[in-house]
Design a protein around this motif. Structure first.
Motif, PDB file in Angstrom:
ATOM      1  N   ILE A  93       2.910  -8.289  11.862  1.00 17.15           N
ATOM      2  CA  ILE A  93       4.176  -8.039  12.549  1.00 17.15           C
ATOM      3  C   ILE A  93       4.984  -7.034  11.735  1.00 17.15           C
ATOM      4  O   ILE A  93       5.091  -7.150  10.514  1.00 17.15           O
ATOM      5  CB  ILE A  93       5.005  -9.336  12.715  1.00 17.15           C
ATOM      6  CG1 ILE A  93       4.249 -10.339  13.584  1.00 17.15           C
ATOM      7  CG2 ILE A  93       6.374  -9.027  13.329  1.00 17.15           C
ATOM      8  CD1 ILE A  93       4.961 -11.663  13.758  1.00 17.15           C
ATOM      9  N   SER A  94       5.554  -6.056  12.442  1.00 21.38           N
ATOM     10  CA  SER A  94       6.402  -5.056  11.788  1.00 21.38           C
ATOM     11  C   SER A  94       7.529  -4.677  12.732  1.00 21.38           C
ATOM     12  O   SER A  94       7.542  -5.058  13.908  1.00 21.38           O
ATOM     13  CB  SER A  94       5.583  -3.817  11.419  1.00 21.38           C
ATOM     14  OG  SER A  94       5.128  -3.149  12.590  1.00 21.38           O
TER      15      SER A  94
ATOM     16  N   GLY B 284      11.757   0.176  10.255  1.00 22.43           N
ATOM     17  CA  GLY B 284      12.196  -0.951   9.447  1.00 22.43           C
ATOM     18  C   GLY B 284      11.173  -1.273   8.390  1.00 22.43           C
ATOM     19  O   GLY B 284      10.916  -0.471   7.507  1.00 22.43           O
ATOM     20  N   ALA B 285      10.562  -2.446   8.520  1.00 19.31           N
ATOM     21  CA  ALA B 285       9.654  -2.930   7.480  1.00 19.31           C
ATOM     22  C   ALA B 285       8.457  -3.628   8.117  1.00 19.31           C
ATOM     23  O   ALA B 285       8.500  -4.042   9.273  1.00 19.31           O
ATOM     24  CB  ALA B 285      10.383  -3.907   6.561  1.00 19.31           C
ATOM     25  N   ASN B 286       7.392  -3.754   7.323  1.00 20.15           N
ATOM     26  CA  ASN B 286       6.258  -4.590   7.693  1.00 20.15           C
ATOM     27  C   ASN B 286       6.633  -6.019   7.317  1.00 20.15           C
ATOM     28  O   ASN B 286       6.787  -6.339   6.148  1.00 20.15           O
ATOM     29  CB  ASN B 286       4.986  -4.142   6.965  1.00 20.15           C
ATOM     30  CG  ASN B 286       4.535  -2.781   7.431  1.00 20.15           C
ATOM     31  OD1 ASN B 286       4.605  -2.451   8.605  1.00 20.15           O
ATOM     32  ND2 ASN B 286       4.072  -1.966   6.494  1.00 20.15           N
TER      33      ASN B 286
ATOM     34  N   VAL C 122       0.259  -4.015  14.250  1.00 21.15           N
ATOM     35  CA  VAL C 122       0.214  -2.682  13.639  1.00 21.15           C
ATOM     36  C   VAL C 122       1.444  -2.505  12.746  1.00 21.15           C
ATOM     37  O   VAL C 122       2.461  -3.157  12.952  1.00 21.15           O
ATOM     38  CB  VAL C 122       0.146  -1.556  14.705  1.00 21.15           C
ATOM     39  CG1 VAL C 122       1.438  -1.467  15.504  1.00 21.15           C
ATOM     40  CG2 VAL C 122      -0.222  -0.211  14.085  1.00 21.15           C
ATOM     41  N   GLY C 123       1.323  -1.609  11.782  1.00 19.99           N
ATOM     42  CA  GLY C 123       2.405  -1.356  10.842  1.00 19.99           C
ATOM     43  C   GLY C 123       3.568  -0.592  11.438  1.00 19.99           C
ATOM     44  O   GLY C 123       3.467   0.018  12.502  1.00 19.99           O
ATOM     45  N   LYS C 124       4.664  -0.591  10.712  1.00 18.25           N
ATOM     46  CA  LYS C 124       5.924   0.016  11.160  1.00 18.25           C
ATOM     47  C   LYS C 124       5.793   1.499  11.475  1.00 18.25           C
ATOM     48  O   LYS C 124       6.529   2.023  12.299  1.00 18.25           O
ATOM     49  CB  LYS C 124       7.012  -0.199  10.116  1.00 18.25           C
ATOM     50  CG  LYS C 124       6.726   0.529   8.809  1.00 18.25           C
ATOM     51  CD  LYS C 124       7.813   0.324   7.791  1.00 18.25           C
ATOM     52  CE  LYS C 124       7.430   1.069   6.536  1.00 18.25           C
ATOM     53  NZ  LYS C 124       8.540   1.718   5.919  1.00 18.25           N
TER      54      LYS C 124
ATOM     55  N   THR D 186      -3.418   0.432   9.550  1.00 18.56           N
ATOM     56  CA  THR D 186      -2.620  -0.793   9.551  1.00 18.56           C
ATOM     57  C   THR D 186      -2.879  -1.694  10.755  1.00 18.56           C
ATOM     58  O   THR D 186      -2.320  -2.781  10.837  1.00 18.56           O
ATOM     59  CB  THR D 186      -1.111  -0.479   9.491  1.00 18.56           C
ATOM     60  OG1 THR D 186      -0.724   0.216  10.687  1.00 18.56           O
ATOM     61  CG2 THR D 186      -0.769   0.340   8.255  1.00 18.56           C
ATOM     62  N   PHE D 187      -3.726  -1.268  11.701  1.00 18.17           N
ATOM     63  CA  PHE D 187      -3.996  -2.076  12.888  1.00 18.17           C
ATOM     64  C   PHE D 187      -4.749  -3.350  12.510  1.00 18.17           C
ATOM     65  O   PHE D 187      -5.672  -3.323  11.710  1.00 18.17           O
ATOM     66  CB  PHE D 187      -4.808  -1.281  13.915  1.00 18.17           C
ATOM     67  CG  PHE D 187      -3.990  -0.289  14.698  1.00 18.17           C
ATOM     68  CD1 PHE D 187      -3.413  -0.652  15.905  1.00 18.17           C
ATOM     69  CD2 PHE D 187      -3.800   0.997  14.224  1.00 18.17           C
ATOM     70  CE1 PHE D 187      -2.662   0.255  16.630  1.00 18.17           C
ATOM     71  CE2 PHE D 187      -3.057   1.915  14.943  1.00 18.17           C
ATOM     72  CZ  PHE D 187      -2.480   1.543  16.150  1.00 18.17           C
TER      73      PHE D 187
END
Length: 182
Positions: free
Chosen positions: A85-86, A90-92, A167-169, A175-176
């Motif tokens: 979750i991201s 913002g942030a991861n 996936v990442g931010k 990042t998936f």
């Protein structure tokens, strides 16, 4: 702020390109070509992401700077460095490090802020109920109902907009998430 559940994705769909967020009733966007697993979740169905281009994009999410929050999710699978979750721009919020250990990059604003890393490996192919709890002064990572890491923060950095699930931010290819999410 009012306490209570602000978002919930059952991920019990049997097909289609949207995931129903049951509190708001919004249909959030499914990217890629994930596989719906109607009987395959920890609680009813789940969605299987391929680690290449599958994710869910929600239209709204909380601002961590506005007060306490918690996010809890069931996962099975995943790999080192993948994000669960991201929040864009913002942030991861929940991810794994290079060793497959649960961590969060959601932190206080400022130069001295750091990520919170647990010693718990969650990429072992088993179902895990993972979470991040922010009570206004402590960040707590939980795995299967047990505190995996905790620290003290003066606040959390502000983030706005929806959430990415899987996936990442920055929507970066590496990042998936690859595995099941319920």
């Amino acid at each position: 702020p009012e306490l209570g559940l602000i978002a919930h994705w059952k991920l019990d769909e049997t097909g289609g390109s949207t995931a129903r967020e049951t509190i708001s009733g919004n249909d959030d966007i499914i990217m890629g070509n994930p596989l719906w697993q109607p009987p395959g979740g920890q609680v009813d169905g789940a969605i299987q992401l391929d680690g290449i281009d599958d994710c869910i994009i929600s239209t709204s999410g909380p601002n961590p700077a506005q007060g306490p929050l918690s996010v809890i999710i069931w996962i099975k699978g995943g790999g080192p460095g993948q994000v669960i979750i991201s929040q864009p721009a913002g942030a991861n919020w929940l991810l794994t490090d290079a060793g497959g250990r649960l961590m969060t990059e959601l932190r206080s604003p400022g130069r001295g802020a750091s990520s919170l890393l647990s010693q718990t490996i969650i990429t072992d192919g088993q179902w895990h109920r993972i979470g991040l709890v922010w009570d206004g002064s402590h960040r707590t990572l939980c795995v299967d109902g047990v505190v995996a890491a905790q620290d003290t923060q003066t606040g959390l950095e502000a983030c706005a907009g929806g959430l990415y699930i899987g996936v990442g931010k920055d929507y970066a290819p590496n990042t998936f998430f690859s595995g099941l999410i319920d």
